[in-house]
Design a protein around this motif. Sequence first.
Motif, mmCIF file in Angstrom:
data_model
loop_
_atom_site.group_PDB
_atom_site.id
_atom_site.type_symbol
_atom_site.label_atom_id
_atom_site.label_comp_id
_atom_site.label_asym_id
_atom_site.label_seq_id
_atom_site.Cartn_x
_atom_site.Cartn_y
_atom_site.Cartn_z
ATOM 1 N N ASP A 91 0.819 -1.217 0.000
ATOM 2 C CA ASP A 91 0.000 0.000 0.000
ATOM 3 C C ASP A 91 0.850 1.263 0.000
ATOM 4 N N PHE A 92 2.047 1.174 0.593
ATOM 5 C CA PHE A 92 2.962 2.322 0.601
ATOM 6 C C PHE A 92 3.348 2.687 -0.830
ATOM 7 N N ILE A 93 3.696 1.663 -1.628
ATOM 8 C CA ILE A 93 4.041 1.885 -3.033
ATOM 9 C C ILE A 93 2.810 2.353 -3.810
ATOM 10 N N LYS A 94 1.674 1.740 -3.520
ATOM 11 C CA LYS A 94 0.437 2.089 -4.216
ATOM 12 C C LYS A 94 0.051 3.543 -3.952
ATOM 13 N N ALA A 95 0.138 3.966 -2.690
ATOM 14 C CA ALA A 95 -0.189 5.346 -2.329
ATOM 15 C C ALA A 95 0.776 6.322 -2.995
ATOM 16 N N ALA A 96 2.056 5.944 -3.060
ATOM 17 C CA ALA A 96 3.062 6.796 -3.703
ATOM 18 C C ALA A 96 2.763 6.939 -5.194
ATOM 19 N N ASN A 97 2.469 5.838 -5.839
ATOM 20 C CA ASN A 97 2.185 5.880 -7.279
ATOM 21 C C ASN A 97 0.935 6.698 -7.584
ATOM 22 N N TYR A 98 -0.060 6.590 -6.701
ATOM 23 C CA TYR A 98 -1.290 7.377 -6.891
ATOM 24 C C TYR A 98 -0.998 8.868 -6.759
ATOM 25 N N SER A 99 -0.220 9.246 -5.755
ATOM 26 C CA SER A 99 0.125 10.651 -5.558
ATOM 27 C C SER A 99 0.916 11.202 -6.738
ATOM 28 N N VAL A 100 1.861 10.405 -7.240
ATOM 29 C CA VAL A 100 2.660 10.828 -8.389
ATOM 30 C C VAL A 100 1.780 11.001 -9.627
ATOM 31 N N ALA A 101 0.873 10.054 -9.839
ATOM 32 C CA ALA A 101 -0.027 10.136 -10.995
ATOM 33 C C ALA A 101 -0.902 11.380 -10.921
ATOM 34 N N LYS A 102 -1.370 11.710 -9.710
ATOM 35 C CA LYS A 102 -2.199 12.908 -9.527
ATOM 36 C C LYS A 102 -1.408 14.175 -9.836
ATOM 37 N N GLU A 103 -0.161 14.217 -9.397
ATOM 38 C CA GLU A 103 0.664 15.400 -9.647
ATOM 39 C C GLU A 103 0.985 15.554 -11.125
ATOM 40 N N LYS A 104 1.236 14.445 -11.807
ATOM 41 C CA LYS A 104 1.491 14.515 -13.247
ATOM 42 C C LYS A 104 0.259 15.054 -13.982
ATOM 43 N N LEU A 105 -0.908 14.603 -13.561
ATOM 44 C CA LEU A 105 -2.148 15.116 -14.152
ATOM 45 C C LEU A 105 -2.301 16.605 -13.861
ATOM 46 N N SER A 106 -1.918 17.004 -12.663
ATOM 47 C CA SER A 106 -1.990 18.415 -12.283
ATOM 48 C C SER A 106 -1.082 19.274 -13.165
ATOM 49 N N ILE A 107 0.093 18.762 -13.486
ATOM 50 C CA ILE A 107 1.027 19.497 -14.342
ATOM 51 C C ILE A 107 0.436 19.696 -15.744
ATOM 52 N N VAL A 108 -0.125 18.618 -16.297
ATOM 53 C CA VAL A 108 -0.760 18.727 -17.615
ATOM 54 C C VAL A 108 -1.907 19.734 -17.560
ATOM 55 N N ASN A 109 -2.686 19.656 -16.493
ATOM 56 C CA ASN A 109 -3.811 20.578 -16.312
ATOM 57 C C ASN A 109 -3.326 22.020 -16.253
ATOM 58 N N SER A 110 -2.190 22.247 -15.577
ATOM 59 C CA SER A 110 -1.630 23.596 -15.466
ATOM 60 C C SER A 110 -1.231 24.142 -16.831
ATOM 61 N N PHE A 111 -0.650 23.282 -17.673
ATOM 62 C CA PHE A 111 -0.278 23.701 -19.027
ATOM 63 C C PHE A 111 -1.516 24.102 -19.834
ATOM 64 N N VAL A 112 -2.563 23.297 -19.738
ATOM 65 C CA VAL A 112 -3.798 23.596 -20.470
ATOM 66 C C VAL A 112 -4.415 24.897 -19.953
ATOM 67 N N ASP A 113 -4.445 25.064 -18.639
ATOM 68 C CA ASP A 113 -4.977 26.301 -18.058
ATOM 69 C C ASP A 113 -4.190 27.514 -18.539
ATOM 70 N N TYR A 114 -2.869 27.351 -18.670
ATOM 71 C CA TYR A 114 -2.028 28.455 -19.117
ATOM 72 C C TYR A 114 -2.338 28.829 -20.576
ATOM 73 N N ILE A 115 -2.482 27.810 -21.404
ATOM 74 C CA ILE A 115 -2.835 28.050 -22.812
ATOM 75 C C ILE A 115 -4.180 28.766 -22.904
ATOM 76 N N MET A 116 -5.138 28.310 -22.080
ATOM 77 C CA MET A 116 -6.461 28.938 -22.084
ATOM 78 C C MET A 116 -6.392 30.380 -21.586
ATOM 79 N N PHE A 117 -5.551 30.629 -20.583
ATOM 80 C CA PHE A 117 -5.401 31.994 -20.076
ATOM 81 C C PHE A 117 -4.880 32.918 -21.181
ATOM 82 N N ILE A 118 -3.828 32.481 -21.877
ATOM 83 C CA ILE A 118 -3.265 33.283 -22.964
ATOM 84 C C ILE A 118 -4.319 33.514 -24.047
#
Length: 418
Positions: free
Chosen positions: A42-69
Amino acid sequence: MLMTVITIYTLFVLASIYTSVMQIGFINTAKRKKAILLSDTDFIKAANYSVAKEKLSIVNSFVDYIMFIAWMAFGIAYLSDTVVLKDEAMLNIVIVMSFVIINSLISLPFTYYEKFVLDAKFGFNKSSIKQWIKDTFISYALTLLLGSLVVWGIYTIITTFTLWWLWSFVFIFGVVVLINMLYPAFRAIFFDKLTPLKDEALDEQIKELMDKTGFVSSGVFISDASKRDARLNAYFGGFGKAKRVVLFDTLIEKLTTKELLAVLGHELGHFAHGDIYKNIALVGVMLLFMFGIFGNLPDSLYLEMGISNEPYVLMILLLLFMPVLGFIMMPIMGILSRHNEYEADRVGSELGGAGGEIELANALTKLVNENKSFPLSHPLYIFFHYTHPPVLERLKELGVDVGELDKGLLEGKCEADI
């Protein structure tokens, strides 16, 4: 002026992405260490889930930035030229709500991916496609209805008062307070089925806890949250006699009675210290700051954007920059919030009587395990994102021996790979 505005937003996006990258590198390093609070798997599973969420957040930030411009460069001007209505109030409502709906539709794939790919992969999602579509439709309908009323209110204020930004703040702050009052009722009507707690013994114990802090409630209710999500949660909502205690059915299922009472004792600790009102006051400060800035923007900004200084333009700019101001204010709000959490833990353990610290610690450990929450985070990420102290710090404050921790990790040393 336009370049200054774009630069500020760019710095916000870069700072947001940087904290996510540091968090990803930190977790990728931490997951190779000895498991803490969770089993090795579960320690590895929780870590992988957190990493996956952050990667999605980064992609989301790029899209938000494009939309802002896009919005700043031509989007707002396009809506202004396209929507033609004789009624000025309706014109403002249609343009602002079009902006809101377009942004919502663009973020919809991310919402879908998070729920039906990430959450499903890690065992959290319990919702069906049909349920999700229904929830999304209701959310959009409520957004259109209530959002239109808010836009109409701000439009009226802008066109009536010289110090419109001050009166708009008063209006929006009132809306925030009203939302906090009505949230449990709206959630019960449109989303969750709430049923009164039928366990008379537990109900009596909960009421005894509430009596100790002077908390007056309209009742204790169980939410059928498990039809959407496997995670554990509970909340108190409303003001005055309309307050409700709502327990997720998942929480009832996983915690013992003493652990459940410890969690509720923690929430009552927030009530005893007036934390709800403090948080609303902090939101009020942020709103006042925000309206103060956008109520005094120079005309040069509108000239550079090729648009006139219309109420709907001001409202769209406010919505575009709300995440920036939230990011700036979050460290201050986070520090105060984390302090309040420690105090609520102390009250919760005291309300539980002898052994209350142990029961609350057990409950926190179970929440980490059931929600697969990774128990470690980069200090910078905590500074910008955490409203609650890291669970290990809370356990230590409760007198729990969490063992020896890697000093390098606690200092934020990591491999910044994504």
